[in-house]
Motif scaffolding. Structure first.
Motif, PDB file in Angstrom:
ATOM      1  N   CYS A   1      -4.399 -33.338  -3.884  1.00  0.00           N
ATOM      2  CA  CYS A   1      -4.344 -34.475  -3.011  1.00  0.00           C
ATOM      3  C   CYS A   1      -2.277 -34.777  -3.104  1.00  0.00           C
TER       4      CYS A   1
ATOM      5  N   HIS B   1     -17.018 -32.117  -2.310  1.00  0.00           N
ATOM      6  CA  HIS B   1     -16.468 -31.699  -1.299  1.00  0.00           C
ATOM      7  C   HIS B   1     -17.804 -30.741  -0.142  1.00  0.00           C
TER       8      HIS B   1
ATOM      9  N   ARG C   1      -4.136 -36.726   8.297  1.00  0.00           N
ATOM     10  CA  ARG C   1      -3.217 -36.093   6.496  1.00  0.00           C
ATOM     11  C   ARG C   1      -2.118 -36.293   6.991  1.00  0.00           C
TER      12      ARG C   1
ATOM     13  N   ARG D   1     -16.406 -32.404   4.081  1.00  0.00           N
ATOM     14  CA  ARG D   1     -16.542 -33.723   3.287  1.00  0.00           C
ATOM     15  C   ARG D   1     -17.297 -33.902   3.608  1.00  0.00           C
TER      16      ARG D   1
ATOM     17  N   CYS E   1      -8.442 -38.464  -6.020  1.00  0.00           N
ATOM     18  CA  CYS E   1      -7.558 -39.679  -6.730  1.00  0.00           C
ATOM     19  C   CYS E   1      -8.691 -40.229  -5.965  1.00  0.00           C
TER      20      CYS E   1
HETATM   21  C1  HEM Z   1      -2.524 -39.385 -11.371  1.00  0.00           C
HETATM   22  C2  HEM Z   1      -2.763 -40.097  -9.595  1.00  0.00           C
HETATM   23  C3  HEM Z   1      -3.073 -39.066  -8.458  1.00  0.00           C
HETATM   24  C4  HEM Z   1      -4.559 -38.735  -9.194  1.00  0.00           C
HETATM   25  C5  HEM Z   1      -4.662 -37.668 -10.332  1.00  0.00           C
HETATM   26  C6  HEM Z   1      -4.831 -37.923  -8.183  1.00  0.00           C
HETATM   27  C7  HEM Z   1      -6.019 -36.924  -8.011  1.00  0.00           C
HETATM   28  C8  HEM Z   1      -6.919 -36.236  -6.528  1.00  0.00           C
HETATM   29  C9  HEM Z   1      -8.189 -35.385  -6.721  1.00  0.00           C
HETATM   30  C10 HEM Z   1      -8.896 -34.881  -7.880  1.00  0.00           C
HETATM   31  C11 HEM Z   1      -8.597 -35.461  -5.388  1.00  0.00           C
HETATM   32  C12 HEM Z   1      -9.381 -34.902  -4.760  1.00  0.00           C
HETATM   33  C13 HEM Z   1      -8.380 -32.983  -4.716  1.00  0.00           C
HETATM   34  C14 HEM Z   1      -9.638 -32.650  -3.898  1.00  0.00           C
HETATM   35  O1  HEM Z   1     -10.952 -32.922  -2.731  1.00  0.00           O
HETATM   36  O2  HEM Z   1      -9.609 -31.753  -4.396  1.00  0.00           O
HETATM   37  C15 HEM Z   1      -7.345 -36.362  -4.822  1.00  0.00           C
HETATM   38  C16 HEM Z   1      -7.482 -37.225  -3.239  1.00  0.00           C
HETATM   39  C17 HEM Z   1      -6.526 -37.385  -2.438  1.00  0.00           C
HETATM   40  N1  HEM Z   1      -5.281 -38.144  -2.775  1.00  0.00           N
HETATM   41 FE1  HEM Z   1      -5.491 -38.157  -5.199  1.00  0.00          FE
HETATM   42  N2  HEM Z   1      -4.261 -38.673  -7.008  1.00  0.00           N
HETATM   43  C18 HEM Z   1      -3.380 -39.190  -7.206  1.00  0.00           C
HETATM   44  C19 HEM Z   1      -2.464 -39.957  -6.902  1.00  0.00           C
HETATM   45  C20 HEM Z   1      -2.464 -40.391  -5.159  1.00  0.00           C
HETATM   46  C21 HEM Z   1      -1.177 -40.810  -4.967  1.00  0.00           C
HETATM   47  C22 HEM Z   1      -0.543 -41.932  -5.430  1.00  0.00           C
HETATM   48  C23 HEM Z   1      -1.841 -41.339  -3.356  1.00  0.00           C
HETATM   49  C24 HEM Z   1      -1.496 -41.984  -1.900  1.00  0.00           C
HETATM   50  C25 HEM Z   1      -1.207 -43.171  -1.873  1.00  0.00           C
HETATM   51  C26 HEM Z   1      -3.265 -40.564  -3.333  1.00  0.00           C
HETATM   52  C27 HEM Z   1      -4.117 -40.100  -2.180  1.00  0.00           C
HETATM   53  C28 HEM Z   1      -4.559 -38.594  -2.062  1.00  0.00           C
HETATM   54  C29 HEM Z   1      -5.877 -38.605  -0.850  1.00  0.00           C
HETATM   55  C30 HEM Z   1      -5.095 -39.132   0.739  1.00  0.00           C
HETATM   56  C31 HEM Z   1      -6.266 -37.556  -1.091  1.00  0.00           C
HETATM   57  C32 HEM Z   1      -8.011 -37.338  -0.060  1.00  0.00           C
HETATM   58  C33 HEM Z   1      -7.467 -35.653   0.282  1.00  0.00           C
HETATM   59  C34 HEM Z   1      -8.246 -34.743   1.249  1.00  0.00           C
HETATM   60  O3  HEM Z   1      -9.044 -35.367   1.520  1.00  0.00           O
HETATM   61  O4  HEM Z   1      -7.119 -34.416   2.197  1.00  0.00           O
HETATM   62  N3  HEM Z   1      -3.529 -39.863  -4.252  1.00  0.00           N
HETATM   63  N4  HEM Z   1      -6.583 -36.615  -5.296  1.00  0.00           N
END
Ligand code: HEM
Length: 550
Positions: free
Chosen positions: A488, A417, A174, A144, A2
């Motif tokens: 995510c 990453h 997390r 990261r 995201c």
């Molecule tokens: C269609 C909606 C969404 C898409 C396409 C999306 C996509 C992604 C992607 C591609 C990543 C990176 C994964 C990686 O580092 O390999 C990510 C990480 C993340 N997303 Fe989303 N996301 C969406 C919605 C959300 C929502 C609704 C939330 C929370 C409110 C959220 C919170 C996060 C967080 C906190 C991370 C970081 C995770 C980590 O580093 O451990 N995302 N997301």
């Protein structure tokens, strides 16, 4: 991405991220993206880049002999200039970063490297290599990279889920977000919030259509609806639309401020960017002063239950006030709470709204699919409003959403990453200070894995017998949410929001192109996510006499 968060290809109110020409971003500041160089190449920056180039030769000749002996076997890539690396080549290409990456994939293959100033980027675009990195060697690739100084300010020194390095802080943040906020039980508690936001969406679309001969802007309205849900979940306060809009403006200001600059890549230029540094500190102060009153209001409301009639029963803030973070003695400070709230809002707003925009564009282009979806809604739900519980019973809706995420992942480059220890991939060295970028567009469109991948065909998941586990554990076929330890955490909530919005929008309105008969252009451009290059305007016709909430 995201694109939420504040740094690597994600961004505080943070998100996913990108490089250089105008608006080539992936996520945001409280989502950390590594490569959002939106304004990198203004004439002002080019001047300093030229200066950097001159100085670079000097440093290069002074240090060349020392570094030679440490040479790593990095993946191939275009030969760069000393100090600035490939920055000018990228700028000269005149292309958005994702197109520049695509060109290099054709030349150098599924793993290649670029040098942007002091940063080495290793870009991976092949399903098997991605699986090897993020699943088989998942613990090694789960960290990261270092933040830019500006992002560090907004992420409170990487105190967010998306930006934290792989370790105790990340684990605590997390775990809290996933278990206490995004679990299926918790999500159920916010059913009423979602219903209200969906009604707002339908009412907004109706009034906009009424004022504009039936024409509406899809992304803007979808974005506002999902933002309302996230604001309510985050602060636990019912707010009027004006206040929600102000929060949104603050979030956008922060995103613009953390946009990468050339001095993030070429640190010797920092002395020339003191004004921008000062400005970033001012914006951070503004952000804290603006958000802390909401935090204090919520603190008061839960300390005296029933005292605030705008307070809801539960919120993300409640999980954070006394959060015990491994290795720390104190609970998060107010500034850290601001950052964590920003991350929550950023992560789920643009990503989700982007998915809805692409989805509606496909339903307009494929009216037979729109009709089939409407038929399913009529059969399962009848005349009442679509709700959470209905979504589970609509296989065609699921297929439509999966197909739109396959064809149009909202972010093209996952959050950046980094590896926790030096390792190798495909025989190349991956050093700990490299930005490892996962390039998503080709995943999900490989003709070896998908039949007729260019076709938008939800039936492939029903009668076509095709499927894909979005967690990629067994194999990688599509990965709009990333895979592995950093997948995510918002996946379930995000897909629920997309399902609900698309279902309600199709239940209430018949969607067609504006102007009538226009063939939609499906090319994308980077904003904070990859949105439609030409923002979608559509004509809507209410399917029943009162399209507003019932
Ligand atoms: C269609 C909606 C969404 C898409 C396409 C999306 C996509 C992604 C992607 C591609 C990543 C990176 C994964 C990686 O580092 O390999 C990510 C990480 C993340 N997303 Fe989303 N996301 C969406 C919605 C959300 C929502 C609704 C939330 C929370 C409110 C959220 C919170 C996060 C967080 C906190 C991370 C970081 C995770 C980590 O580093 O451990 N995302 N997301």
């Amino acid at each position: 991405m995201c694109p939420l968060l504040t740094e690597p290809p994600l961004p505080p109110f943070t998100s996913p991220f990108h490089l250089i020409s105008k608006k080539n971003i992936e996520m945001s500041p409280t989502f950390s993206s590594s490569i959002s160089l939106t304004s990198l190449f203004s004439p002002h920056h080019l001047f300093f880049s030229f200066l950097a180039f001159l100085i670079s030769f000097l440093i290069f000749f002074l240090t060349h002999n020392k570094t030679k002996s440490k040479k790593l076997n990095l993946p191939p890539g275009p030969h760069g200039w000393p100090i600035v690396g490939n920055i000018f080549q990228f700028a000269r290409s005149g292309k958005p970063f994702f197109e520049y990456v695509n060109d290099n994939i054709q030349k150098y293959g599924p793993i290649f490297s670029l040098k942007f100033g002091t940063r080495t980027m290793i870009i991976i675009s092949d399903e098997k290599l991605i699986h090897e990195a993020l699943i088989e060697k998942g613990a090694i690739f789960a960290s990261r990279p270092r933040e830019t100084p500006t992002r560090n300010v907004f992420s409170e020194n990487k105190f967010t889920v998306n930006a934290a390095t792989y370790g105790p802080v990340w684990r605590s943040l997390r775990k809290n977000m996933v278990q206490n906020m995004l679990s299926s039980t918790r999500l159920k508690e916010f059913r009423a919030v979602r219903l209200r936001a969906m009604d707002k969406l339908i009412n907004r679309l109706s009034s906009e259509a009424e004022a504009n001969n039936g024409v509406v802007w899809v992304l803007k309205d979808a974005r506002f609806a999902v933002f309302c849900i996230l604001v309510s979940m985050c602060f636990g306060l019912e707010m009027d639309e004006k206040t929600v809009e102000k929060i949104d403006q603050m979030m956008k200001l922060v995103l613009a401020t953390v946009d990468p600059r050339i001095d993030d890549y070429v640190p010797i230029l920092r002395p020339f960017f003191t004004k921008q540094k000062k400005r970033a500190l001012e914006v951070r102060k503004q952000q804290i002063e603006f958000v802390v009153p909401f935090i204090e209001q919520r603190r008061r409301a839960i300390s005296k239950p029933g005292s605030d009639h705008n307070a809801t029963s539960f919120s993300y803030l409640d999980t954070l006030f006394d959060l015990k973070v491994e290795g720390r003695k104190s609970a998060p400070s107010n500034a850290e709470l601001v950052t964590l709230c920003s991350e929550f809002l950023n992560g789920g707003t643009d990503t989700t709204a982007t998915a809805v925009e692409w989805g509606i564009a496909q339903l307009i282009t494929n009216p037979d699919i729109q009709t089939k979806l409407f038929e399913e809604i009529k059969e399962i739900v009848g005349d009442r409003r679509v709700e959470d519980k209905d979504v589970e019973r609509m296989p065609y809706l699921h297929a439509v959403v999966k197909e739109l995420l396959r064809k149009h992942p909202p972010t093209y480059i996952s959050l950046t990453h980094a590896v926790t220890e030096p390792t190798t991939l495909a025989g190349y060295d991956i050093p700990t200070d490299a930005n490892v970028e996962i390039f998503l567009p080709a995943i999900g469109k490989d003709p070896k894995m998908w039949s007729n991948p260019e076709k938008f065909d939800p039936d492939r998941f029903i009668s076509g017998g095709e499927d894909a586990d979005m967690t990629g554990v067994r194999e990688v076929r599509m990965m709009p949410f990333g895979i592995g330890r950093r997948i995510c955490p918002g996946l379930s909530m995000a897909t629920l929001h997309v399902h609900l919005m698309i279902a309600r929008m199709v239940q209430e309105f018949e969607w067609s192109a504006y102007p009538q008969g226009k063939k939609l252009d499906f090319s994308g451009k980077y904003e904070f996510t990859v949105v439609m290059k030409e923002p979608l305007r559509a004509t809507i016709k209410a399917r029943r006499s009162s399209a507003a909430a019932q």
